[in-house]
Design an enzyme around this catalytic site. Structure first.
Site, PDB file in Angstrom:
ATOM      1  N   ARG A  58      -6.654  13.938   5.284  1.00 12.94           N
ATOM      2  CA  ARG A  58      -7.618  14.704   6.089  1.00 12.94           C
ATOM      3  C   ARG A  58      -8.056  13.997   7.358  1.00 12.94           C
ATOM      4  O   ARG A  58      -8.213  14.644   8.396  1.00 12.94           O
ATOM      5  CB  ARG A  58      -8.793  15.206   5.258  1.00 12.94           C
ATOM      6  CG  ARG A  58      -9.847  14.240   4.869  1.00 12.94           C
ATOM      7  CD  ARG A  58     -10.311  14.442   3.464  1.00 12.94           C
ATOM      8  NE  ARG A  58      -9.322  13.893   2.566  1.00 12.94           N
ATOM      9  CZ  ARG A  58      -8.714  14.582   1.601  1.00 12.94           C
ATOM     10  NH1 ARG A  58      -9.019  15.818   1.388  1.00 12.94           N
ATOM     11  NH2 ARG A  58      -7.814  13.994   0.827  1.00 12.94           N
ATOM     12  N   THR A  59      -8.270  12.692   7.312  1.00 15.69           N
ATOM     13  CA  THR A  59      -8.780  12.041   8.523  1.00 15.69           C
ATOM     14  C   THR A  59      -7.748  12.138   9.650  1.00 15.69           C
ATOM     15  O   THR A  59      -8.065  12.485  10.784  1.00 15.69           O
ATOM     16  CB  THR A  59      -9.148  10.572   8.238  1.00 15.69           C
ATOM     17  OG1 THR A  59     -10.062  10.536   7.135  1.00 15.69           O
ATOM     18  CG2 THR A  59      -9.800   9.920   9.438  1.00 15.69           C
ATOM     19  N   LYS A  87       7.507  -5.769  12.540  1.00  7.46           N
ATOM     20  CA  LYS A  87       8.365  -6.784  13.180  1.00  7.46           C
ATOM     21  C   LYS A  87       7.547  -7.974  13.675  1.00  7.46           C
ATOM     22  O   LYS A  87       8.042  -8.827  14.404  1.00  7.46           O
ATOM     23  CB  LYS A  87       9.114  -6.159  14.361  1.00  7.46           C
ATOM     24  CG  LYS A  87      10.011  -4.985  13.998  1.00  7.46           C
ATOM     25  CD  LYS A  87      10.693  -4.459  15.250  1.00  7.46           C
ATOM     26  CE  LYS A  87      11.540  -3.231  14.976  1.00  7.46           C
ATOM     27  NZ  LYS A  87      12.068  -2.646  16.216  1.00  7.46           N
ATOM     28  N   ARG A 108      -6.383   3.829  11.975  1.00 11.36           N
ATOM     29  CA  ARG A 108      -6.785   3.386  10.635  1.00 11.36           C
ATOM     30  C   ARG A 108      -5.890   2.202  10.275  1.00 11.36           C
ATOM     31  O   ARG A 108      -4.686   2.226  10.522  1.00 11.36           O
ATOM     32  CB  ARG A 108      -6.617   4.507   9.615  1.00 11.36           C
ATOM     33  CG  ARG A 108      -6.749   4.034   8.184  1.00 11.36           C
ATOM     34  CD  ARG A 108      -6.736   5.161   7.195  1.00 11.36           C
ATOM     35  NE  ARG A 108      -7.989   5.898   7.199  1.00 11.36           N
ATOM     36  CZ  ARG A 108      -8.312   6.843   6.315  1.00 11.36           C
ATOM     37  NH1 ARG A 108      -7.462   7.172   5.365  1.00 11.36           N
ATOM     38  NH2 ARG A 108      -9.472   7.463   6.370  1.00 11.36           N
ATOM     39  N   HIS A 136     -16.140   3.312   8.174  1.00  9.13           N
ATOM     40  CA  HIS A 136     -15.455   4.568   8.470  1.00  9.13           C
ATOM     41  C   HIS A 136     -16.475   5.431   9.232  1.00  9.13           C
ATOM     42  O   HIS A 136     -17.043   6.370   8.675  1.00  9.13           O
ATOM     43  CB  HIS A 136     -15.019   5.222   7.152  1.00  9.13           C
ATOM     44  CG  HIS A 136     -14.039   6.337   7.294  1.00  9.13           C
ATOM     45  ND1 HIS A 136     -13.787   6.985   8.490  1.00  9.13           N
ATOM     46  CD2 HIS A 136     -13.239   6.940   6.368  1.00  9.13           C
ATOM     47  CE1 HIS A 136     -12.879   7.932   8.285  1.00  9.13           C
ATOM     48  NE2 HIS A 136     -12.530   7.915   7.014  1.00  9.13           N
TER      49      HIS A 136
HETATM   50  C1  NCD Z   1     -12.015   7.836   2.398  1.00  8.78           C
HETATM   51  C2  NCD Z   1     -11.365   6.658   3.061  1.00  8.78           C
HETATM   52  O1  NCD Z   1     -10.172   6.652   3.330  1.00  8.78           O
HETATM   53  O2  NCD Z   1     -12.109   5.738   3.325  1.00  8.78           O
HETATM   54  N1  NCD Z   1     -11.502   9.080   2.623  1.00  8.78           N
HETATM   55  C3  NCD Z   1     -11.606   9.696   3.832  1.00  8.78           C
HETATM   56  O3  NCD Z   1     -11.337   9.127   4.856  1.00  8.78           O
HETATM   57  N2  NCD Z   1     -12.015  10.965   3.829  1.00  8.78           N
HETATM   58  C4  NCD Z   1     -12.320   7.566   0.985  1.00  8.78           C
HETATM   59  C5  NCD Z   1     -11.200   7.358   0.014  1.00  8.78           C
HETATM   60  O4  NCD Z   1     -10.037   7.216   0.355  1.00  8.78           O
HETATM   61  O5  NCD Z   1     -11.521   7.318  -1.185  1.00  8.78           O
END
Ligand code: NCD
Length: 338
Positions: A58-59, A87, A108, A136
């Site tokens: 989703r993110t 690399k 990320r 986050h």
């Molecule tokens: C979270 C994350 O990746 O920090 N999810 C998200 O981004 N919606 C939490 C998780 O992965 O449990």
């Protein structure tokens, strides 16, 4: 207040309450575009570099869709294996290169502090999609935006909120950012429910306590959720444990289902989770029998994420006041149910 134009967004530490209010105000104006009632081309020609070096559904898609909805295009790398980091390229070199191709970068990465390091070498704004077990920030913003909406529907505000945070509070970066964000408000009460080994990191706990907020810690679910406004459940962050066996020790400890909700929660307690919820039988932290519960806000959270991320893109690229000017009515049929 933060100068949003050109800014990196890597931590909640950079915000004050007025900044958050502004983000939410802009997010509200994104609704016609997120609901496809109107189309805006305000970011036509702009490119988002979407760099995800950890699993994400989703993110990653939410950042990409938010950018598309503003008229921009998205280029993606997903995973180390398909990037030059495998690399041995440094984060700084990757940042220097990618920022030549992009107008904004979302990233990320599994290491805490990595997104800030990347941002320091980037020539364009960088927005964090999560850095290891640290933070986050955009998830916390969408969580708080959801809380604000849910509470408003009940004639309440964020001030005076009582929230239970449940599960893996040690490695759960969404909880870290949300705790910091809530501490910009007044009279919030924190109920922290986790095994002792997975409690909220000391620095965040101390921050919240030093600001005078009421905090209680427990490792029992049912008695701790009796009078809270929000239950915020989280997944055991298996990927951050030294081994799967160690994560297994904690999986399934705090399961919420409709029977427990009915017996212990207030009838209007809002149920939240950053998702993904672990629905395997040995975890099942939020049972699917809650899916018809009108207070289950988990999919409203994901919908709201689009609005918040659109707002952040519009703010860092300085087009908030031009979104409408470059818009028109959507041409296709789009009926959405909530
Ligand atoms: C979270 C994350 O990746 O920090 N999810 C998200 O981004 N919606 C939490 C998780 O992965 O449990």
């Amino acid at each position: 207040m933060v100068k949003f134009t050109g800014a990196h967004i890597v931590s909640i530490d950079q915000f004050q309450r007025a900044d958050v209010d502004l983000i939410f105000e802009v997010a509200d104006t994104m609704e016609p575009y997120a609901l496809r009632k109107r189309v805006t081309r305000v970011l036509e020609g702009a490119i988002l570099g979407n760099m995800f070096f950890e699993a994400s559904t989703r993110t990653r898609i939410s950042f990409g869709s938010a950018f598309n909805l503003l008229g921009g295009q998205v280029r993606e790398t997903a995973g180390f294996a398909s990037s030059a980091l495998i690399k041995g390229e440094s984060l700084q070199d990757t940042a220097r290169v990618l920022s030549g191709f992009s107008d904004v970068i979302c990233m990320r990465h599994p290491a805490a502090g990595s997104v800030a390091k990347f941002a320091s070498a980037s020539r364009v704004p960088v927005i964090s999609g999560g850095d290891g077990d640290n933070e986050h920030p955009t998830q916390a913003l969408l969580d708080l935006y959801t809380i604000r909406k849910e509470m408003k529907g009940k004639g309440r505000s964020i001030d005076g909120l009582k929230i239970a945070m449940i599960g893996d509070l040690r490695y759960g970066r969404t909880v870290h950012s949300l705790s910091k964000l809530l501490s910009l408000y007044k009279d919030v009460e924190f109920v922290l429910i986790s095994p002792h080994e997975l409690s909220l990191p000391k620095n965040i706990l101390e921050l919240v306590r030093s600001l005078g907020f009421k905090v209680s810690c427990s490792d029992h679910l049912t008695e701790s959720i009796v009078d809270v406004d929000i239950v915020y459940s989280t997944r055991i962050q298996e990927e951050r444990f030294p081994s799967k066996q160690q994560a297994d020790l904690y999986r399934g400890r705090f399961r919420l289902n409709q029977a427990i909700y009915t017996e212990f929660c207030q009838p209007n307690t809002v149920i939240m989770h950053p998702l993904p919820r672990d629905s395997r039988s040995d975890a099942n932290e939020l049972d699917s029998d809650l899916d018809d519960n009108p207070n289950l806000a988990i999919f409203r959270q994901t919908d709201n994420g689009l609005l918040v991320r659109m707002a952040l893109f519009a703010m860092v690229l300085d087009v908030v006041n031009k979104v409408e000017q470059y818009s028109y009515a959507a041409r296709w049929y789009k009926e959405r149910q909530n």
